[in-house]
Design an enzyme around this catalytic site. Structure first.
Site, PDB file in Angstrom:
ATOM      1  N   PRO A 130       3.194  -0.790  -3.713  1.00 25.43           N
ATOM      2  CA  PRO A 130       2.105  -0.159  -3.124  1.00 25.43           C
ATOM      3  C   PRO A 130       1.224  -1.347  -2.270  1.00 25.43           C
ATOM      4  CG  PRO A 130       2.066   0.274  -5.298  1.00 25.43           C
ATOM      5  CD  PRO A 130       3.381  -0.492  -5.234  1.00 25.43           C
ATOM      6  N   GLU A 131       0.876  -1.048  -1.000  1.00 22.90           N
ATOM      7  CA  GLU A 131       0.005  -2.070  -0.287  1.00 22.90           C
ATOM      8  C   GLU A 131      -1.214  -1.546  -0.301  1.00 22.90           C
ATOM      9  OE1 GLU A 131       2.415  -3.021   3.378  1.00 22.90           O
ATOM     10  OE2 GLU A 131       4.073  -2.300   2.676  1.00 22.90           O
TER      11      GLU A 131
END
Ligand SMILES: [Zn+2]
Length: 293
Positions: free
Chosen positions: A2-3
């Site tokens: 996840p960014e």
């Protein structure tokens, strides 16, 4: 992994059920995630109110009434499921399908308002740590982190200074959390395409010899901000739509211009290029060899 946009979407999903509520009961089904949980994990959380849910880079920060901060990282595969009455929601589920297997439900927060927030992480690269708010500046996980790309202080001059003299590729520099916080493989590829800059270009190349920003740095800052804002907006729509359909609506991957699009036509207007994939520092880079110079 996840960014920033997914983590921000998770933050927005957790805030309405956690902020202002007390952690009535905390379950830790195992003693470690990526690292061991603090020995007094439950004691320092139970009975405390959550006064705010913030974010720094890819970290979520839950401020507690005790003066502690619960620092949370989703790692590679972590997610939160939120249950409140009939409402079910997995905020941030908009690039990758998230596990719901109970064997991977490691931490459960029972909130005083009846909401149940479950942290699930099959690969266990996620982490939770409790730090005193007063000592947060000294926290090694955060102290070396670069600027927030959506913050006011992040601009071409700052990015150029951070890249000045760097012999690594732009791709590697932008993935470095010390240069700018929150970006990873997907959004670096997308931002470089929007900026029409090759991922192979030397990072120092966006600055003059004295460290002043070239026009490339301005384009890159715009590309980063645009793609992050669009992805957060898509995440917001997925949050709303999940309640109704639990479906795939709002998935930002439909808007990727290069990521995972090897062999497809470049979406830049007027460009006849084909998206290519190459490996840089062990990760896939997607780019258009025609319009990214
Ligand atoms: Zn192109």
């Amino acid at each position: 992994m996840p960014e920033l946009p997914e983590v921000e979407t998770v933050r927005r999903g957790l805030a309405p059920v956690m902020e202002g509520a007390r952690l009535a009961k905390v379950e830790a089904h195992r003693g470690d995630l990526r690292w061991p949980l603090p020995k007094d994990f439950k004691e320092r959380l139970e009975g405390k109110s959550v006064t705010g849910i913030g974010r720094r880079g890819k970290y979520l920060l839950a401020d507690l009434s005790s003066g502690d901060v619960l620092l949370m990282h989703l790692g590679m595969s972590g997610s939160f499921r939120v249950f409140r009455g009939a409402d079910k929601n997995t905020p941030g589920k908009y690039h990758h399908e998230r596990s719901k297997h109970v064997a991977h439900d490691h931490i459960v927060f029972h909130m005083s308002n009846g909401a149940v927030v479950t942290f699930n992480d099959p690969r266990r690269f996620g982490s939770m740590k409790i730090v005193a708010r007063a000592k947060l500046d000294e926290e090694p996980l955060l102290s070396a982190m670069g600027p927030e790309p959506l913050g006011n202080e992040f601009d071409a001059a700052m990015l150029a200074r951070a890249c000045q003299g760097k012999k690594t590729s732009l791709k590697a520099a932008l993935s470095d959390q010390r240069v700018v916080a929150g970006l990873g493989n997907i959004y670096v590829c997308e931002a470089l395409h929007r900026a029409r800059l090759s991922p192979k270009r030397r990072a120092s190349n966006i600055a003059t010899r004295t460290g002043a920003p070239k026009e490339h740095a301005t384009r890159l800052v715009d590309g980063i901000r645009d793609v992050l804002n669009e992805a957060i907006k898509a995440g917001g729509s997925s949050l709303r739509d999940h309640r109704r359909t639990d479906g795939e609506i709002g998935l930002f991957q439909h808007n990727f211009r290069v990521y995972d699009r090897e062999g497809k036509p470049c979406p830049t207007p007027g460009c006849k290029g084909t998206i290519r994939r190459m490996v840089q520092t062990g990760r896939s880079t997607f780019f258009c060899p025609v319009c990214q110079k």
